[in-house]
Write an enzyme that holds these catalytic residues in place. Structure first.
Site, short mmCIF file in Angstrom:
data_model
loop_
_atom_site.label_atom_id
_atom_site.label_comp_id
_atom_site.label_asym_id
_atom_site.label_seq_id
_atom_site.Cartn_x
_atom_site.Cartn_y
_atom_site.Cartn_z
N SER A 167 -44.39 -35.61 69.92
CA SER A 167 -45.69 -36.27 69.88
C SER A 167 -46.62 -35.58 68.87
CB SER A 167 -46.29 -36.30 71.29
OG SER A 167 -47.41 -37.15 71.35
N ASP A 264 -42.46 -47.12 73.75
CA ASP A 264 -43.52 -46.19 73.35
C ASP A 264 -44.44 -46.88 72.34
OD1 ASP A 264 -45.08 -44.01 72.67
OD2 ASP A 264 -43.47 -42.93 71.62
#
Length: 320
Positions: A167, A264
């Site tokens: 991330s 996602d």
């Protein structure tokens, strides 16, 4: 963490944190901390916490080796996720993930504890991460006045230095590889490979099947952690495709491995990034791995699932 209904809130990034007038920050998503394992754990991996500078620390991991072995191992410099404002290498989520990855890949890992926003807004996290990377590289040079670690001296293979992150940590890993393409690392150390898991990239224009509503928290987070970013959400650090960004062909590494998850909100940018690297003229090997039916950071929150185990196994194979 401080919680008080009587304190005045001066800013907030919901549902992640609040900042109070007295300067305290209340974080809602910080995981419990796990201690290091200097004598090893069930995986046989040793770990310890070290200070790099007065402001920067790291947790180091060493896989199980035969007694008295001088075996040289790849080095992974790892950057944790958390939107630049939560989590740390001490987090139990991060700790168990690194334990498993180090056990399977047989690398030495340096998990960097960079300073967090809003107490330390960006670009401090990038500056800390670069300083930590230079500290690792200093073990490959005759740099003086630098406290060196015996694990890296004895077992580090500086011909196989990897960067990795999840991330926002993947965002940092990308930016460190880009900076290494311009600025020299100590000992003329080169980055061999980079892995990016569900990388946090964003921008004002939608890409592919992106949804503006889903992207709002990504936008808000970036502006919260880097309020003075030139170009805002189109700053090259968060949007490597923005006008004025450096050409991706300048990224220093030979191998790139990008992991995305089909559910996602960052998936479209991750795929676009892979294609952009391939089309940039970069002379390396690019691999994309997509996990079907999973959302962001699933491999942390559902660590024992078969899909999470398979993803860690893929990463370990990349690092081997």
């Amino acid at each position: 963490m401080v919680s008080s209904n009587s304190k005045e809130v001066v800013s907030e990034l919901l549902p992640i944190l609040k900042v109070y007038k007295d300067g305290t920050v209340e974080r809602f998503f910080d995981s419990p901390h796990a201690p290091p394992s200097p004598l090893g754990n069930t995986t046989g991996v040793l770990s310890k916490d070290i200070a790099i500078t007065p402001d920067i620390s790291a947790r180091l991991y060493l896989p199980k080796l035969p007694p008295s072995a001088n075996q040289k191992l790849p080095i992974l410099v790892y950057f944790h996720g958390g939107g630049f404002c939560i989590e740390s290498p001490l987090s139990i989520l991060c700790h168990r993930y690194l334990n498993s990855l180090v056990c399977q890949s047989k690398v030495i890992a340096v998990s960097v504890d960079y300073r967090l926003a809003p107490e330390y807004p960006l670009p401090i996290a990038y500056e800390d991460s670069w300083a930590a990377l230079q500290w690792v590289a200093s073990h490959n040079a005759t740099t003086r006045n630098t406290k060196k670690d015996p694990w890296l001296i004895r077992h580090g293979d500086f011909n196989r230095v990897y960067l990795g992150g999840d991330s926002s940590g993947a965002n940092i890993a990308h930016n460190m590889a880009m900076q290494a393409g311009i600025d020299t690392l100590h000992g003329d150390t080169k980055i061999y490979g980079v892995f990016l898991s569900q990388p946090y990239f964003c921008g004002s224009k939608l890409i592919g099947n992106e949804c503006l509503v889903e992207k709002r928290l990504l936008h808000d987070t970036w502006m919260f952690v880097y309020p003075n970013a030139e170009g805002g959400i189109d700053n090259p650090m968060i949007n490597p495709f923005a006008y004025g960004s450096r050409n991706l062909s300048q990224m220093q590494c030979r191998r790139l491995f990008v992991c995305v998850a089909s559910k996602d909100e960052l998936r479209e940018r991750g795929v676009y990034y892979c294609n952009a690297v391939k089309e940039s003229g970069w002379k390396g090997e690019v691999d994309l791995f997509e996990v079907e039916g999973e959302g962001h950071a699933f491999h942390f929150f559902d660590f024992d699932s078969e899909k999470a185990k398979d993803m860690v196994k893929r990463l370990a194979c990349f690092l081997c």
